[in-house]
Design an enzyme around this catalytic site. Structure first.
Site, PDB file in Angstrom:
ATOM      1  N   CYS A   1       0.301   1.609  12.468  1.00 36.22           N
ATOM      2  CA  CYS A   1       1.441   1.366  11.587  1.00 36.22           C
ATOM      3  C   CYS A   1       1.784   2.688  10.898  1.00 36.22           C
ATOM      4  CB  CYS A   1       1.126   0.270  10.572  1.00 36.22           C
ATOM      5  SG  CYS A   1      -0.187   0.680   9.402  1.00 36.22           S
TER       6      CYS A   1
ATOM      7  N   HIS B   1       0.830  -1.192   0.000  1.00 36.50           N
ATOM      8  CA  HIS B   1       0.000   0.000   0.000  1.00 36.50           C
ATOM      9  C   HIS B   1       0.869   1.247   0.000  1.00 36.50           C
ATOM     10  CE1 HIS B   1       0.544  -1.522   4.145  1.00 36.50           C
ATOM     11  NE2 HIS B   1       0.752  -0.263   4.462  1.00 36.50           N
TER      12      HIS B   1
END
Length: 634
Positions: free
Chosen positions: A175, A67
């Site tokens: 994250c 991503h």
């Protein structure tokens, strides 16, 4: 919005053979480009590789979720590839990946899209479900499987509970990008907590901000806290609690081990400033306003302190005899320090307004508040957008609250827009509407301030020089009223104009102006030492620095304290400064320089009595601060 609606069928390729990780990334990016999700393929690939450099996005069990968040993304989207034979994607478990999703998120992407992605990440925590996706024979079947699993997930949400008297554990997952691992870690922990019968709540620190944030009560009542993060978060909120520190990968793959560690975890003691969460729903309006205000003040403090000290150094290194009217800029070294310090001061009001607005409306309020604070500093008006009538810190306070509450209202209004417009809200609608409105507000406020300034100057001029002691009271009090604002500026301009007359009365007026401006920071510094319980920890730590700024005639050092509690601080400072101005006039102290503080005391007439006026005024303000300010609960 359903997950399947977020995936363009053209962005799904099944039964693909992949040679290596690089080929997998290229094919997934090509799918994003094909469905129109990208503006710049090379830029997006750079973002993907930068994320992989921090650690492989293959989470194991055959799943990889590369991503990237970048300005190269035209719209948020998702593409997928199944690879039955698997590809080496450097997974943590060493196994090949055969189900790959790639997420593209625009800079400032909409929260709705992030919620959709978060839901998908949670579904992927079911190995049986992932296998059915890999085995899918058509794109329609692939999307149908996702729809069915999503419906089951929605139906089951909130049904499972822990047994009465079970352990209570809370967690935070985060994250670096806040897109995939954050939510997968949360889902893994939630599933395991259900199996173990543990009362559990998790906060996901995602790209769009905190989702399902923990409350102060939940943290307080928890037996332990699991912090599964790959980036820094505020740990002060967990001071005194049993804490388990882990990565998101540990939470994804070994959730049971983390719950076992929670049983014997040691108590965490924070070494920095300890913060405690507040439950906003139970707060009074006054308390909420205070919290928003303090968010702005705390972010402004470093600019005031850093800039003020540098300006003080400039006075220390300069040569007053070269040009008294330009003191602080006469020598190259002094000019360098004063310029840098002035640049720091220039950020003070935008930071104050910006972070007040951010506290109220989160990210959408930040830019709007910054612009409002900058307009308060520049004094922009409809007639003169370049600005010449600054409304200073009082205007910045108005800008911060106006920006914050307007953006909060705008966010609610935009909730009614079609889902197709979701992506343009944070990048177009919010900043365009917000900045336009705050520009109108500040251009309306600043002329009012200008009119007030002109009226005050006229009143001061009409007083003449026959009543010097009352004039000293007024000038001194004005210097402490808004510290750089219209009242302060009116008094200072009046003093410099009197200085131009080059006579004793003019010098006396300038002396009263400067001593009135020196009192506020010195009084604040004294009060933080004598009445520490009246100030927050951060204010107490920064307090002594105000001695330096006060002695250097940098009145702005008191602004953070005045902004945090204007109703008690400003009157206290006005009285002390007024006393100092009156005594300076009564002692017939004179000053032939427009600035400089203690560095120009050699040219002050009756300098010993001038020190007395400064000391008495500072002590008076200090005592009033101790009397009027309320005790602060840290």
């Amino acid at each position: 919005m359903k997950i399947s609606e977020f995936i363009d069928p053209r962005g799904i390729k099944l039964q693909v053979a992949l040679a290596n990780q690089e080929e997998a990334i290229d094919k997934l990016i090509a799918l994003h480009d094909e469905v129109g999700n990208l503006k710049d393929v090379a830029g997006f690939k750079e973002a993907i590789l930068a994320r992989e450099a921090k650690g492989s996005t293959a989470i194991g069990n055959g799943i990889a979720v590369p991503h990237g968040k970048s300005v190269s993304v035209a719209k948020a989207g998702l593409v997928a590839i199944t690879c039955p034979d698997g590809v080496d994607y450097k997974a943590v478990d060493g196994k090949p990946s055969n189900l790959l999703f790639m997420i593209a998120a625009p800079e400032g992407g909409a929260d709705t899209h992030l919620e959709v992605l978060a839901k998908l990440m949670q579904l992927l925590m079911d190995p049986a479900f992932c296998k059915t996706l890999v085995d899918a024979k058509s794109v329609d079947e692939f999307l149908s499987l996702i729809d069915k699993k999503e419906a089951e997930k929605d139906a089951a949400s909130g049904q499972a509970t822990a047994a009465a008297g079970a352990k209570k554990i809370v967690a935070v997952t985060a994250c670096p990008t806040g897109i995939a691992h954050t939510f997968m870690a949360a889902e893994s922990l939630e599933q395991k907590a259900k199996e173990l019968g543990i009362a559990f709540r998790v906060e996901k620190d995602g790209s769009g901000g905190a989702k399902d944030p923990l409350t102060a009560k939940e943290i307080e009542e928890a037996d332990a806290v699991i912090v599964a993060v790959d980036k820094n978060i505020d740990m002060g909120q967990f001071d005194g609690k049993k804490v388990v520190l882990a990565s998101t990968k540990e939470a994804i793959h070994e959730p049971e081990k983390l719950f076992e560690k929670a049983k014997t975890a040691s108590v965490y003691h924070h070494t920095g400033a300890v913060t405690k969460r507040e439950d906003g729903a139970n707060e009074s309006i006054g308390r909420q306003l205070y919290k928003h205000l303090m968010n702005g003040v705390s972010h402004m403090l470093p600019f005031v302190i850093g800039g003020g000290i540098l300006i003080a150094i400039a006075f220390l290194l300069d040569d007053y005899s070269i040009d008294p009217s330009n003191f602080g800029m006469n020598t190259p070294v002094a000019a360098w320090f004063k310029t840098i310090g002035g640049a720091a001061f220039g950020f003070m009001l935008p930071i104050l307004a910006g972070f007040i607005a951010q506290s109220i409306a989160d990210r959408p309020g930040l830019a709007v508040g910054f612009v409002g604070g900058a307009l308060a500093a520049s004094g922009a008006t409809f007639a003169n957008p370049g600005g010449d009538i600054p409304s200073a810190f009082l205007g910045a306070l108005v800008a911060g609250f106006a920006a914050g509450y307007f953006m909060k209202w705008l966010e609610k209004l935009c909730d009614k827009l079609p889902q197709s417009l979701e992506g343009i809200k944070p990048v177009l609608i919010y900043p365009l509407c917000g900045i336009t409105v705050i520009g109108i507000v500040m251009c309306a406020i600043n002329p009012i301030v200008g009119a007030l300034n002109a009226w005050i100057s006229g009143v001061l001029s009409s007083m003449g020089t026959t009543s010097l002691v009352p004039l000293g009271i007024i000038l001194g009090a004005m210097m402490a009223t808004d510290m750089g604002g219209p009242l302060n500026k009116a008094a200072y301009v009046f003093g410099t104009a009197a200085l131009a007359e080059q006579n004793e009365v003019g010098w006396m007026i300038m002396a009263a102006v400067m001593v009135g401006g020196m009192v506020p920071p010195i009084a604040i510094a004294l009060a933080t030492l004598i009445f520490p319980k009246k100030f927050t920890v951060a204010e107490r730590k920064a307090g002594p620095v105000n001695f330096i700024m006060g002695f250097c005639f940098i009145t702005e050092g008191a602004i953070p304290y005045a902004a945090a509690d204007p109703l008690h601080v400003i009157p206290s400072l006005m009285v002390g400064s007024g006393v100092a101005g009156a005594l300076s006039m009564a002692f017939k102290c004179t000053l032939m320089a427009p600035h400089g503080g203690i560095f120009v005391f050699p040219v002050v007439g009756h300098w010993a009595l001038y020190l007395v006026a400064l000391a008495v005024g500072s002590v008076v303000s200090c005592l009033l601060l101790g009397l009027l300010k309320k005790t602060v609960e840290d």
